[in-house]
Design a protein around this motif. Sequence first.
Motif, PDB file in Angstrom:
ATOM      1  N   ASP C 105       9.660 -16.898  22.795  1.00  0.00           N
ATOM      2  CA  ASP C 105      10.965 -17.282  23.317  1.00  0.00           C
ATOM      3  C   ASP C 105      10.844 -17.822  24.734  1.00  0.00           C
ATOM      4  N   TYR C 107      13.244 -18.835  28.513  1.00  0.00           N
ATOM      5  CA  TYR C 107      14.462 -18.727  29.291  1.00  0.00           C
ATOM      6  C   TYR C 107      14.506 -19.893  30.262  1.00  0.00           C
ATOM      7  N   ARG C 108      15.358 -20.853  29.960  1.00  0.00           N
ATOM      8  CA  ARG C 108      15.531 -22.027  30.821  1.00  0.00           C
ATOM      9  C   ARG C 108      14.184 -22.630  31.233  1.00  0.00           C
ATOM     10  N   VAL C 112       9.099 -16.372  27.909  1.00  0.00           N
ATOM     11  CA  VAL C 112       9.516 -14.974  27.851  1.00  0.00           C
ATOM     12  C   VAL C 112       8.389 -14.187  27.191  1.00  0.00           C
ATOM     13  N   ILE C 163      20.627 -12.366  32.072  1.00  0.00           N
ATOM     14  CA  ILE C 163      20.015 -13.602  31.606  1.00  0.00           C
ATOM     15  C   ILE C 163      20.027 -13.634  30.081  1.00  0.00           C
ATOM     16  N   VAL C 165      18.293 -15.151  26.766  1.00  0.00           N
ATOM     17  CA  VAL C 165      17.025 -15.730  26.325  1.00  0.00           C
ATOM     18  C   VAL C 165      17.266 -16.692  25.175  1.00  0.00           C
ATOM     19  N   ASP C 171      14.968 -24.824  25.346  1.00  0.00           N
ATOM     20  CA  ASP C 171      16.346 -24.366  25.516  1.00  0.00           C
ATOM     21  C   ASP C 171      17.284 -25.202  24.653  1.00  0.00           C
ATOM     22  N   GLN C 176      20.475 -19.666  21.261  1.00  0.00           N
ATOM     23  CA  GLN C 176      20.538 -18.692  22.347  1.00  0.00           C
ATOM     24  C   GLN C 176      20.787 -17.295  21.790  1.00  0.00           C
TER      25      GLN C 176
END
Lengths: 235, 180, 419
Positions: C105, C107-108, C112, C163, C165, C171, C176
């Motif tokens: 995964d 995050y922006r 992750v 936040i 993920v 992204d 999401q």
Amino acid sequence: MTRAVIDIEDLEFGWAPDRPLLRIDRLAIASGERVFVHGSSGSGKSTLLSLLAGVVTPQRGSLRVLGTDLPTLAGAARDAFRGDHFGIIFQMFNLVPYLSVLDNVTLPCRFSRRRRDQVAARGNPEQEGRRLLEHLDLATEARSARAVTRLSVGQQQRVAAARALIGRPEIVLADEPTSALDADRREAFLRLLFRECEAEGATLLFVSHDRGLEGLFTRTLALGDLVRRQPAPVP
Amino acid sequence: MHHAAVLFFIAVIGLGTIGARAAASSAEEVQAIEWRNLVPPGYNPTELITKYRRDVADLKDDDPRALQLAEALRKAWEGAPVVESLANTMVKLSGFLVSLEGDGTAVSEFLLVPFFGACIHVPPPPSNQIVLVRTGTPFTRGRMFQRVSVTGRLRTEKASHQLASAAYVIEAARVEPHVP
Amino acid sequence: MPILALALRSVLNRRLTATLMVLSISLSVMLLLGVERLRTQARSAFANTISGTDLVVGARTGATALLLHAVFRIGYATNNVSWASYQDIARHPRVRWTIPLSLGDSYRGFAVLGTTPDYFRHYRYARDRGLQFAAGTVFDDVYDAVLGADVARELGHDRGDAIVVAHGAVDADSAQHDDKPFRVVGILRRTGTPVDRTVHVSLAGLEAIHLDWQSGMRVPDAAVSADAARQHDLTPTSITAFLVGLDSRTAVFHVQRFVTEYRKEPLVAILPGVVLHELWDAIGLAEQALLGVSALVALVGLGGMVTALLTGLGERRREMAVLRSVGARPRHILALIVGEATALAATGLGLGVALLYVGLFLARSFIQSWLGLAIEIGLPSLSEWLLLGAVLLASMVAGLWPAIRAYRYSLSDGMTVHV
């Protein structure tokens, strides 16, 4: 009696190995003389100056300058001798384009200890250079940082004269310095040159084809008289 | 005169270096050892492998006895004994370099192994035939498995709490490319 | 030294050609030094990312691919390691610690990583440096997250922030995990490694956000709320890879063999130092070629300078005659031309080094945002000084050729130069 600054005996020189251009039996020039050297084109006027300045060496004969047997010196030693005792003015393009007027005039002091020392008695090279330039009517140019290539031919020749005289060299050689000048400027230049040579006690050898100036000199040398007729080659 | 001075200078430096070397080595003798010196007498790993291969050849892959034999071999190898008399002596040993830590150009920590290519097709060497080397100054290394000579103080380190196994370690080692 | 002053004035007088020569030399110097710098810096940056880890274990795949993905977050994993296999291997008597890793995964734009608190205890980089917290602490709750330094800085996060993920590496609004946001509880100090660009969460947290997802899509009917998820068994079924620390480094081959022979799943164990070494060995040839090309470029730069000096001699014959007429010896003429060559080369070297540093600063920020690796920018090393010295020396020697020619000209020209 004034001593001989230049003493030549039995000299023979040629650019090609077996074709001599110059043959001089006897030539003596005393200190303080103002000698006018003339001859037709190709007669070897400039060659004579080259020999005297030690740029080339004769195949035969003796050439004594200020008591020194010049041809016996090695190349670099002759270069040094030239820098110490000669001031040379060319016909044109006398000046180093990337140096200022004053730097051009003080050039000999960079290469000759003797001339540096002579100048030191009167001040530093820059002061002495300005003094000479003033005498030659170039007071304002001395201060300017303008490129020397912007000067008129007459101005350039006078800068060359100042350079030839700085540090009191004993002999000044001038190779047709007025040929590029207007007729009415020539005499003026000569008078300036004479005055400075006398003030510095220098002997002047002036090569030219313009016989109109001859009268101002103390002595005339016709190259044709100096050079013997060449004998026919031996079969 | 000038030449004499230069020659004299070189002679002084040369003699000084030789003297220093002599002094250093006479401080403690460096013993050049072979890989078999690291194995106590009576322990023969080749024998174990042959025995293992012979015994396992008759069994199927998932036969529990095969697993037992594998375990036994593994224990024997991992618990390979060390030669305690060599502990704390200065030694020189040559072998092949396996990088562990470094900065990409020089290694500061590596394993020294007796043969080229500890790859998966060949059983890895028993633990008394592997030396962990930590360099004094990082060694600018060449290709993987480069042949090197290592000089330094050999130590034995207790490795595992469960097994009676120890590891050879050479600290602050001087490493050089091997010159045959 | 008066001759050098002349040489400088002479060079300044021909500003255009001088500038071109200086530029050409400076570019080649920048290339020569830059290639060497980036080469050693890149290697060092990679090597400094992981330290003190004996093995990296993952599904059977190429060794380099596993290392790049698990440690550098480059590329994708083709397969996973089952949780059962991981535990089997973790129980091996020679294994002292393990760090499980779960990737996938983002995050922006940042990776992750699902892992355990052991990560913060055992992970080492750059010769045995451990991870340190700039603020906060390790995750405790299922939805806790620890941010790498760059993540926090670039996105302006602080402790307590929420936040969300994203599923997958990119992204996308549709992917999401916005029903189960994480909470930032810790921020790490800078390391100069990919750790800075990673969001660290617990394995349980990763499990939780994927409870109601099937084949990469959220299943609407089977939605599980964030709180409800806590009640589930959040033990992962599989992980991407794991790091292993042994009780003795000499045991590394044994454990590696154990993993290779592990029958329940095809796995591979790699020694990170070895894989990096082999990677650089493979690239080494390309590096040598690049270095060779740069050296040739430097030669070309010098050659251009010699050519310019040689062709400029024609118009300087008069100048040489004048200099000889005021007493300049052969060594003066030689020193003048060689001095010009040296002045040009020295200026080129200086400018080249300046350009190099500008380039390095640009490259550094680019490489950092792309790979998370820190390139060090220090003063020139000894070998670099030697290289610069060699180029300067070469230029002086190269200048001898036009210098000797200049003197020969002045000899043959004598007092009369036929301009």
